[in-house]
Motif scaffolding. Structure first.
Motif, PDB file in Angstrom:
ATOM      1  N   LEU A   1       0.835  -1.202   0.000  1.00 15.07           N
ATOM      2  CA  LEU A   1       0.000   0.000   0.000  1.00 15.07           C
ATOM      3  C   LEU A   1       0.869   1.251   0.000  1.00 15.07           C
ATOM      4  CD1 LEU A   1      -2.781   1.318   0.159  1.00 15.07           C
ATOM      5  CD2 LEU A   1      -2.674   1.087   2.649  1.00 15.07           C
ATOM      6  N   CYS A   2       1.938   1.248   0.777  1.00 15.81           N
ATOM      7  CA  CYS A   2       2.849   2.401   0.825  1.00 15.81           C
ATOM      8  C   CYS A   2       3.475   2.660  -0.543  1.00 15.81           C
ATOM      9  CB  CYS A   2       3.942   2.170   1.862  1.00 15.81           C
ATOM     10  SG  CYS A   2       3.351   2.072   3.561  1.00 15.81           S
ATOM     11  N   GLN A   3       3.864   1.596  -1.218  1.00 17.91           N
ATOM     12  CA  GLN A   3       4.468   1.739  -2.530  1.00 17.91           C
ATOM     13  C   GLN A   3       3.487   2.340  -3.524  1.00 17.91           C
ATOM     14  OE1 GLN A   3       7.413   1.563  -3.621  1.00 17.91           O
ATOM     15  NE2 GLN A   3       7.142   1.485  -5.846  1.00 17.91           N
ATOM     16  N   ARG A   4       2.256   1.824  -3.527  1.00 17.11           N
ATOM     17  CA  ARG A   4       1.249   2.341  -4.471  1.00 17.11           C
ATOM     18  C   ARG A   4       0.938   3.807  -4.193  1.00 17.11           C
ATOM     19  NH1 ARG A   4      -1.926  -2.183  -3.210  1.00 17.11           N
ATOM     20  NH2 ARG A   4      -3.604  -0.806  -2.494  1.00 17.11           N
ATOM     21  N   PHE A   5       0.822   4.147  -2.929  1.00 14.97           N
ATOM     22  CA  PHE A   5       0.455   5.522  -2.589  1.00 14.97           C
ATOM     23  C   PHE A   5       1.597   6.488  -2.902  1.00 14.97           C
ATOM     24  CE2 PHE A   5      -0.730   9.158  -0.006  1.00 14.97           C
ATOM     25  CZ  PHE A   5      -2.115   9.186  -0.140  1.00 14.97           C
ATOM     26  N   SER A   6       2.830   6.054  -2.693  1.00 15.03           N
ATOM     27  CA  SER A   6       3.971   6.956  -2.887  1.00 15.03           C
ATOM     28  C   SER A   6       4.194   7.316  -4.351  1.00 15.03           C
ATOM     29  CB  SER A   6       5.245   6.325  -2.307  1.00 15.03           C
ATOM     30  OG  SER A   6       5.620   5.190  -3.051  1.00 15.03           O
ATOM     31  N   ILE A   7       3.754   6.446  -5.280  1.00 18.29           N
ATOM     32  CA  ILE A   7       4.007   6.717  -6.699  1.00 18.29           C
ATOM     33  C   ILE A   7       2.744   7.144  -7.445  1.00 18.29           C
ATOM     34  CG2 ILE A   7       5.956   5.121  -6.757  1.00 18.29           C
ATOM     35  CD1 ILE A   7       4.111   3.085  -8.127  1.00 18.29           C
ATOM     36  N   MET A   8       1.621   7.303  -6.737  1.00 13.41           N
ATOM     37  CA  MET A   8       0.402   7.696  -7.445  1.00 13.41           C
ATOM     38  C   MET A   8       0.496   9.146  -7.891  1.00 13.41           C
ATOM     39  SD  MET A   8      -2.462   8.092  -4.368  1.00 13.41           S
ATOM     40  CE  MET A   8      -3.781   8.245  -5.573  1.00 13.41           C
TER      41      MET A   8
END
Length: 343
Positions: free
Chosen positions: A17-24
């Motif tokens: 989830l952190c990865q997806r949110f950081s690159i959105m």
């Protein structure tokens, strides 16, 4: 022109989830990534004081576009930690992701950003001290401002300790390089807290003890010295290294009552007043000034020990007062010697 909170679901905080949110995609106008803030959050993980974050997403009305509006720094840090040091990734935390709907980026983005940590509505760093103070019975009745000032002094002292550690390491490393040896690893420097989290210092019993000790001079003649961060750092240093001498010396300083006008405590007060009157002065200036006077005092006490304060004279006990037991209004059958026995 409108901003509406649609929902605020709770999710498990996971590396994915952190990865997806950081690159959105980000909402236009999002602040630039500040590595200093990322490091601050990283220090919170190290100290075990990183808590469940709250992130925000903006959805433009009439579209399916989801844009990151808040949470860039924490999501970026967590995704980095998950990749490079997975064992440090915080376990068992959750994250709230607020979903806002806006009519247009042009008209609503600025107002949406103002919802996050607006300085006009945010609690000050002094206000935040209440949360930490409430956990310790010994701080009952202590003012937030006083505790913030003490924490500032401790923080400054730890900063100086860190500088000295790095300075000594540079010397050792330079010597090793001259000899063709591998430079040793720099020892760990003390962990310091950001002003918002100065209350974290009170987790250490020694720091709490110092704050309680300082409280005795909170209303003294020269209590104006307490907010002078550099000077208070030296008070803390003195208290750590020579508590009895510190009690005597700083008592004289804060009360400004030593009978000798040339005593180092008296001279220090004059120096600090003069320093405050200068248009430019720094915390380092206050520290240097206080450190010099403290060193002078220690040399003086070695050659001329400070006389012990005379004990308070014992109060003379007064003889108990004789109380006249004669009743003002004798009952029938009673004599002046006492109640009648009916004889």
């Amino acid at each position: 022109m409108s901003i509406r909170l649609l929902k605020a679901p709770l999710y498990d905080l996971t590396p994915e989830l952190c990865q997806r949110f950081s690159i959105m995609p980000e909402l236009e106008g999002e602040r630039d990534l500040k590595e200093s803030h990322v490091q601050f959050l990283n220090d919170r993980i190290t100290a075990g004081t990183f808590y469940s974050p709250t992130w925000s997403v903006a959805i433009v009305n009439g579209t399916s576009r989801q844009l990151r509006a808040d949470g860039q720094h924490s999501s970026t840090l967590l995704s980095r930690v998950a990749k490079s040091e997975p064992e440090r990734f915080p376990q068992g935390l959750t994250v709230v992701i607020k979903e806002y709907e806006i009519d247009s980026i042009e008209n609503d983005a600025a107002d949406l950003f103002n919802l996050f940590d607006n300085p006009k509505s945010a609690r000050t760093n002094t206000d935040a001290m209440s949360i930490y103070r409430a956990h310790y019975a010994e701080f009952k009745g202590f003012a937030n401002e006083f505790l913030v000032n003490v924490a500032k002094g401790i923080n400054f002292y730890l900063g100086d300790v860190g500088k000295e550690i790095k300075k000594q390491h540079e010397k050792v490393a330079a010597k090793a390089q001259k000899k063709g040896l591998k430079a040793p690893k720099c020892p760990a420097v003390p962990l310091r807290n950001e002003p918002r989290h100065y209350g974290v210092y009170w987790l250490d019993p020694q720091y709490r003890e110092f704050a309680v000790w300082m409280r005795q001079w909170n209303s003294a003649r020269c209590a104006w010295i307490i907010p002078k961060t550099g000077a208070l750092a030296q008070v803390f240093d003195s208290w750590l290294s020579a508590p009895k001498n510190a009690e005597n010396f700083w008592g004289f300083v804060f009360r400004e009552d030593h009978p000798d006008p040339d005593h180092p405590s008296r001279k220090l007060v004059l120096k600090l007043r003069a320093l405050g009157a200068r248009p430019r002065h720094t915390a380092d200036d206050y520290r240097s000034c206080a450190e010099e006077s403290w060193a002078t005092y220690l040399l003086k006490t070695k050659s001329e020990p400070e006389p012990e304060p005379e004990p308070e004279p014992e109060p003379i006990a007064e003889a108990p007062a004789v109380v006249d037991q004669t009743p003002l209004f004798p009952l029938p059958g009673a004599s002046a010697m006492g109640p009648g026995l009916g004889i």
